[in-house]
Design a protein around this motif. Structure first.
Motif, short mmCIF file in Angstrom:
data_model
loop_
_atom_site.label_atom_id
_atom_site.label_comp_id
_atom_site.label_asym_id
_atom_site.label_seq_id
_atom_site.Cartn_x
_atom_site.Cartn_y
_atom_site.Cartn_z
N UNK A 124 0.82 -1.20 0.00
CA UNK A 124 0.00 0.00 0.00
C UNK A 124 0.86 1.26 0.00
N UNK A 125 2.00 1.20 0.70
CA UNK A 125 2.91 2.36 0.71
C UNK A 125 3.43 2.65 -0.69
N UNK A 126 3.77 1.60 -1.44
CA UNK A 126 4.26 1.80 -2.81
C UNK A 126 3.14 2.34 -3.71
N UNK A 127 1.94 1.79 -3.57
CA UNK A 127 0.82 2.27 -4.38
C UNK A 127 0.53 3.74 -4.08
N UNK A 128 0.62 4.13 -2.83
CA UNK A 128 0.33 5.52 -2.47
C UNK A 128 1.37 6.47 -3.06
N UNK A 129 2.62 6.02 -3.14
CA UNK A 129 3.64 6.83 -3.80
C UNK A 129 3.28 7.03 -5.27
N UNK A 130 2.87 5.94 -5.92
CA UNK A 130 2.49 6.02 -7.34
C UNK A 130 1.25 6.87 -7.52
N UNK A 131 0.31 6.79 -6.56
CA UNK A 131 -0.95 7.54 -6.67
C UNK A 131 -0.72 9.04 -6.65
N UNK A 132 0.40 9.47 -6.06
CA UNK A 132 0.70 10.90 -6.06
C UNK A 132 0.92 11.41 -7.48
N UNK A 133 1.32 10.53 -8.38
CA UNK A 133 1.49 10.88 -9.79
C UNK A 133 0.23 10.60 -10.58
N UNK A 134 -0.41 9.44 -10.34
CA UNK A 134 -1.61 9.06 -11.09
C UNK A 134 -2.41 8.06 -10.26
N UNK A 135 -3.38 8.55 -9.50
CA UNK A 135 -4.16 7.65 -8.66
C UNK A 135 -4.96 6.66 -9.51
N UNK A 136 -5.43 7.12 -10.66
CA UNK A 136 -6.23 6.25 -11.53
C UNK A 136 -5.44 5.03 -11.99
N UNK A 137 -4.12 5.19 -12.07
CA UNK A 137 -3.27 4.10 -12.56
C UNK A 137 -3.10 2.98 -11.54
N UNK A 138 -3.39 3.26 -10.27
CA UNK A 138 -3.14 2.25 -9.24
C UNK A 138 -4.35 1.94 -8.36
N UNK A 139 -5.44 2.68 -8.51
CA UNK A 139 -6.61 2.42 -7.65
C UNK A 139 -7.11 0.98 -7.73
N UNK A 140 -7.21 0.36 -8.91
CA UNK A 140 -7.68 -1.03 -8.94
C UNK A 140 -6.74 -1.98 -8.20
N UNK A 141 -5.43 -1.77 -8.37
CA UNK A 141 -4.47 -2.63 -7.68
C UNK A 141 -4.58 -2.47 -6.17
N UNK A 142 -4.76 -1.22 -5.71
CA UNK A 142 -4.95 -0.99 -4.28
C UNK A 142 -6.22 -1.66 -3.79
#
Length: 224
Positions: A124-142
Motif C-alpha cells: 500500500x505504501x508503494x501504491x500511495x507513492x504512485x498515486x501521487x502521480x496518477x491515482x487512476x493508474x493504481x486504484x484497482x491494484x490498491x
C-alpha cells in the motif's frame, strides 16, 4: 479481436527490429488469459513459453521489457518470477522511458508486494507513492490488495474512486484491462452490503461492456 490486433502489432515491431517491444506485445496477450479466463496455469505456461522463445538475458539491457514482464508475472501468479524481474527493474529501467521509471517501479513494486499478505502494508505504501502521480493508474491494484486482506470497505472505496474518474481518462490511454474487473467487483461488493441499486448499476455496466464478448465469457454476463 484483441489477439489479432496484438499479433499485427508484434509483426510490425518485428519488422522494425524492436526486440523488446515485440516481447512486450506478446506479454499483453498473457494477462487476459489470467484475468478474464481466470486460468492462471495456462497464463503462466504462456508466459514461460514467451520467455523461453525470446530470453531477456539475450537482449541488451536497455531493450528488456522489464516493467511488462514483471506486471505479467504478477497477473499469472508467479511470485518467484515477479520478484526476480522486479529486482532487475529496480536497477535497470530496460525499455522504460527514464521519466516514467520511478513511477513504474512504484506500481510494480506494489503489485509484487501485494502478492503476499505479510507485505500488504509495504504494498500500500508503494501504491500511495504512485498515486501521487496518477491515482487512476493504481486504484484497482490498491482495491484488490485491500480485498485480499479482507478489507472489503476499503476495496470498495478504491474501486469506486476508479470508476468515478470516467471514460475521459480511458481516452487518455489509461484503460488497461480493469474495466470489466472493477465493474464486476463493485457489483459483488455492493451486493454483499445489501445496496441492491448500486450493485445493479455496476453489474449493468459490466454486462453492457461484455454483451458482445466471446462465447466463453457469456455465462458470466448472464450470471451478472
Amino acid at each position: 479481436a484483441a489477439t489479432r490486433a496484438l499479433v499485427a502489432l508484434g509483426e510490425l515491431r518485428t519488422g522494425r527490429g524492436e526486440v523488446g517491444s515485440v516481447v512486450e506485445t506478446e506479454l499483453q496477450r498473457v494477462i487476459p488469459v489470467a484475468l478474464y479466463r481466470e486460468d492462471q496455469p495456462a497464463a503462466k505456461a504462456a508466459l514461460a513459453a514467451i520467455l523461453k522463445a525470446r530470453p531477456l538475458e539475450q537482449m541488451a539491457e536497455q531493450e528488456r521489457p522489464l516493467f511488462a514482464v514483471t506486471h505479467a508475472a504478477v497477473n499469472v501468479g508467479d511470485l518467484e518470477a515477479a520478484t526476480r524481474y522486479l529486482g532487475e527493474f529496480r536497477r535497470n529501467r530496460g525499455n522504460m522511458p527514464g521519466r516514467a521509471w520511478t513511477f513504474a517501479k512504484q506500481i510494480v513494486g506494489g503489485e509484487v508486494l501485494a502478492m503476499r499478505k505479510e507485505s500488504h502494508p509495504e504494498a500500500l505504501a508503494e501504491f500511495r507513492k504512485a498515486a501521487a502521480t496518477c491515482s487512476y493508474c493504481v486504484d484497482p491494484q490498491m482495491a484488490l490488495a485491500f480485498e485480499r486482506a479482507g478489507m472489503a470497505d476499503s476495496a470498495l472505496v478504491y474501486f469506486q474512486r476508479w470508476a468515478d474518474m470516467g471514460e475521459n481518462t480511458w481516452e487518455g490511454g489509461f484503460y488497461f484491462h480493469w474495466a470489466p474487473i472493477a465493474y464486476h467487483k463493485l457489483g459483488e461488493l455492493y451486493e454483499a452490503k445489501g445496496e441492491r441499486a448500486k450493485a445493479a448499476d455496476f453489474y449493468g455496466r459490466f454486462t453492457e461492456l461484455w454483451r458482445e464478448a466471446d462465447p466463453e465469457f457469456q455465462p458470466r454476463v448472464k450470471e451478472a
